[in-house]
Design a protein around this motif. Sequence first.
Motif, mmCIF file in Angstrom:
data_model
loop_
_atom_site.group_PDB
_atom_site.id
_atom_site.type_symbol
_atom_site.label_atom_id
_atom_site.label_comp_id
_atom_site.label_asym_id
_atom_site.label_seq_id
_atom_site.Cartn_x
_atom_site.Cartn_y
_atom_site.Cartn_z
ATOM 1 N N ASP A 78 -14.525 17.228 6.679
ATOM 2 C CA ASP A 78 -14.379 17.085 5.238
ATOM 3 C C ASP A 78 -13.547 18.247 4.705
ATOM 4 O OD1 ASP A 78 -16.107 19.356 4.613
ATOM 5 O OD2 ASP A 78 -17.815 18.052 5.013
ATOM 6 N N LYS A 79 -13.181 18.176 3.442
ATOM 7 C CA LYS A 79 -12.263 19.173 2.894
ATOM 8 C C LYS A 79 -12.892 20.556 2.832
ATOM 9 C CE LYS A 79 -13.265 18.234 -2.007
ATOM 10 N NZ LYS A 79 -12.664 17.868 -3.316
ATOM 11 N N GLU A 80 -14.218 20.642 2.684
ATOM 12 C CA GLU A 80 -14.858 21.956 2.646
ATOM 13 C C GLU A 80 -14.815 22.625 4.020
ATOM 14 O OE1 GLU A 80 -15.724 23.534 -0.035
ATOM 15 O OE2 GLU A 80 -15.049 21.799 -1.201
ATOM 16 N N MET A 81 -14.923 21.834 5.081
ATOM 17 C CA MET A 81 -14.809 22.393 6.426
ATOM 18 C C MET A 81 -13.405 22.946 6.658
ATOM 19 S SD MET A 81 -16.889 19.546 8.670
ATOM 20 C CE MET A 81 -16.421 20.306 10.242
ATOM 21 N N VAL A 82 -12.399 22.215 6.195
ATOM 22 C CA VAL A 82 -11.015 22.691 6.346
ATOM 23 C C VAL A 82 -10.801 23.961 5.539
ATOM 24 C CG1 VAL A 82 -8.601 22.134 5.858
ATOM 25 C CG2 VAL A 82 -10.103 20.412 6.870
ATOM 26 N N LYS A 83 -11.322 24.008 4.333
ATOM 27 C CA LYS A 83 -11.185 25.206 3.498
ATOM 28 C C LYS A 83 -11.826 26.413 4.170
ATOM 29 C CE LYS A 83 -12.329 26.933 -1.138
ATOM 30 N NZ LYS A 83 -12.967 26.598 -2.444
ATOM 31 N N GLU A 84 -13.022 26.233 4.728
ATOM 32 C CA GLU A 84 -13.699 27.334 5.397
ATOM 33 C C GLU A 84 -12.946 27.761 6.654
ATOM 34 O OE1 GLU A 84 -16.597 30.277 6.170
ATOM 35 O OE2 GLU A 84 -16.089 29.133 4.363
ATOM 36 N N PRO A 136 0.837 -1.205 0.000
ATOM 37 C CA PRO A 136 0.000 0.000 0.000
ATOM 38 C C PRO A 136 0.869 1.251 0.000
ATOM 39 C CG PRO A 136 0.033 -1.016 2.179
ATOM 40 C CD PRO A 136 0.712 -1.972 1.244
ATOM 41 N N VAL A 137 0.286 2.353 -0.450
ATOM 42 C CA VAL A 137 1.067 3.572 -0.650
ATOM 43 C C VAL A 137 0.580 4.712 0.248
ATOM 44 C CG1 VAL A 137 1.704 3.002 -3.010
ATOM 45 C CG2 VAL A 137 -0.434 4.236 -2.587
ATOM 46 N N CYS A 138 1.498 5.606 0.567
ATOM 47 C CA CYS A 138 1.207 6.826 1.323
ATOM 48 C C CYS A 138 1.472 8.044 0.438
ATOM 49 C CB CYS A 138 2.083 6.915 2.565
ATOM 50 S SG CYS A 138 1.900 5.535 3.705
ATOM 51 N N PHE A 139 0.910 9.170 0.818
ATOM 52 C CA PHE A 139 1.019 10.479 0.167
ATOM 53 C C PHE A 139 -0.022 10.694 -0.922
ATOM 54 C CE2 PHE A 139 5.286 10.052 2.039
ATOM 55 C CZ PHE A 139 5.314 11.205 2.811
ATOM 56 N N GLY A 140 -0.956 9.760 -1.085
ATOM 57 C CA GLY A 140 -2.185 9.990 -1.804
ATOM 58 C C GLY A 140 -2.078 10.485 -3.238
ATOM 59 N N ARG A 141 -3.101 11.259 -3.611
ATOM 60 C CA ARG A 141 -3.242 11.698 -5.002
ATOM 61 C C ARG A 141 -2.080 12.563 -5.440
ATOM 62 N NH1 ARG A 141 -3.407 11.871 -9.438
ATOM 63 N NH2 ARG A 141 -4.980 12.478 -10.954
ATOM 64 N N VAL A 142 -1.628 13.452 -4.575
ATOM 65 C CA VAL A 142 -0.508 14.323 -4.936
ATOM 66 C C VAL A 142 0.754 13.492 -5.143
ATOM 67 C CG1 VAL A 142 0.993 16.183 -4.147
ATOM 68 C CG2 VAL A 142 -1.472 16.347 -3.784
ATOM 69 N N GLY A 143 0.976 12.526 -4.257
ATOM 70 C CA GLY A 143 2.147 11.666 -4.393
ATOM 71 C C GLY A 143 2.123 10.858 -5.677
ATOM 72 N N ALA A 144 0.926 10.389 -6.054
ATOM 73 C CA ALA A 144 0.810 9.639 -7.307
ATOM 74 C C ALA A 144 1.113 10.533 -8.497
ATOM 75 C CB ALA A 144 -0.585 9.040 -7.425
ATOM 76 N N ARG A 145 0.567 11.751 -8.473
ATOM 77 C CA ARG A 145 0.785 12.670 -9.588
ATOM 78 C C ARG A 145 2.269 13.015 -9.734
ATOM 79 N NH1 ARG A 145 -2.792 16.061 -8.275
ATOM 80 N NH2 ARG A 145 -1.513 17.591 -7.187
ATOM 81 N N GLU A 146 2.945 13.228 -8.609
ATOM 82 C CA GLU A 146 4.339 13.653 -8.639
ATOM 83 C C GLU A 146 5.328 12.488 -8.679
ATOM 84 O OE1 GLU A 146 4.716 16.157 -5.238
ATOM 85 O OE2 GLU A 146 3.568 17.809 -6.124
ATOM 86 N N GLY A 147 4.828 11.273 -8.506
ATOM 87 C CA GLY A 147 5.721 10.115 -8.468
ATOM 88 C C GLY A 147 6.503 10.029 -7.176
ATOM 89 N N TRP A 192 -2.223 20.085 4.402
ATOM 90 C CA TRP A 192 -3.624 20.282 4.794
ATOM 91 C C TRP A 192 -4.511 20.656 3.616
ATOM 92 C CZ3 TRP A 192 -6.001 18.357 8.578
ATOM 93 C CH2 TRP A 192 -7.057 18.959 9.252
ATOM 94 N N ASP A 193 -4.001 21.443 2.684
ATOM 95 C CA ASP A 193 -4.816 21.895 1.553
ATOM 96 C C ASP A 193 -5.179 20.756 0.602
ATOM 97 O OD1 ASP A 193 -4.904 24.548 2.362
ATOM 98 O OD2 ASP A 193 -3.066 25.049 1.310
ATOM 99 N N SER A 194 -4.415 19.669 0.622
ATOM 100 C CA SER A 194 -4.670 18.589 -0.331
ATOM 101 C C SER A 194 -5.322 17.367 0.311
ATOM 102 C CB SER A 194 -3.347 18.157 -1.004
ATOM 103 O OG SER A 194 -2.451 17.627 -0.050
ATOM 104 N N THR A 195 -5.607 17.416 1.611
ATOM 105 C CA THR A 195 -6.284 16.290 2.259
ATOM 106 C C THR A 195 -7.729 16.245 1.783
ATOM 107 O OG1 THR A 195 -4.869 16.407 4.215
ATOM 108 C CG2 THR A 195 -6.980 15.289 4.474
ATOM 109 N N ARG A 196 -8.124 15.103 1.210
ATOM 110 C CA ARG A 196 -9.437 15.027 0.573
ATOM 111 C C ARG A 196 -10.493 14.327 1.421
ATOM 112 N NH1 ARG A 196 -9.142 12.545 -5.156
ATOM 113 N NH2 ARG A 196 -7.958 10.919 -4.091
ATOM 114 N N PHE A 197 -10.073 13.680 2.507
ATOM 115 C CA PHE A 197 -11.019 12.960 3.379
ATOM 116 C C PHE A 197 -11.868 11.967 2.577
ATOM 117 C CE2 PHE A 197 -10.068 16.904 5.561
ATOM 118 C CZ PHE A 197 -9.855 16.487 6.876
#
Length: 286
Positions: A255-261, A116-127, A215-220
Amino acid sequence: MNVSLIGLGDMGHDIARHVVAGGFTVTGFDVDPERRNAAAALGVDVQNTLAGAVAHAKVHIVMVATDEQSEQVTREILEEGVAGSVIVITATNGPKTMQTLAKACRERGFGFVDAPVCFGRVGAREGTLASLCGGSDADIETIRPVLDCYSRAVHHIGPVGAGQIGKACNNMMHWAHCVANYEVLLLAKRYGINAQRMREVLLECPAENGTLRRWDSTRFTWHEKDMDLALDMAQAGDIPMPLFGQVDQLVKRLDKEMVKELLHGPEADYLGWHLTALPPEKGGLN
């Protein structure tokens, strides 16, 4: 080396891109035709069946979601793949599921690694994912060149199932940080301090944590599944974890909208409370 990649969604798409860039021949399959088309544009030899994708591969990267999906795909690879190849489960699943599948693989002459992998969507995009691996030394050395294409680090933690234990440990700390970060920044906001500014300051203090930095990229997106799996493991191991029992209940309300607010908006919500900054006459700093 030929590599098959089963599951070409957000994570699988980017993993495929990095493996192709690493010079490997990649065959792929997904049940969604749009995902298959998108992967074909990357240079993946996309097949219309799973059997076609795995027929000649030495390493099979399985990027699906649930234990049931991992089981189904693994059983199909055992029927259609080549003995001596290695199956790699990159999903967050239960360690017992991994051990069961590894046994089936050994009986058919296949290798098996849970990674299994850590660092999520951003990590996948950046390799820059981190791959947490459970399996034999030989199997992990076989797959390491492939995992290196999309991983900042490949960690061999222990035997089959250890990768999932490692991922559960990471997830527990991540979700605990999510709750702590939210409550701490909520306190700052309540007293009139800009929450984003407080976050930036904390990143330069001992309270800094990786979750706060990202924090800005955590998608919950997987917190319910991740925490349920971790607590199931704790229960099976007869380990009391009262803190994470509370984290489990609290993180499922974020959720991510709560963090954004919280970070960028004028107000915030938490556990049914709608909060604004206190006026000076009631203890606020404004």
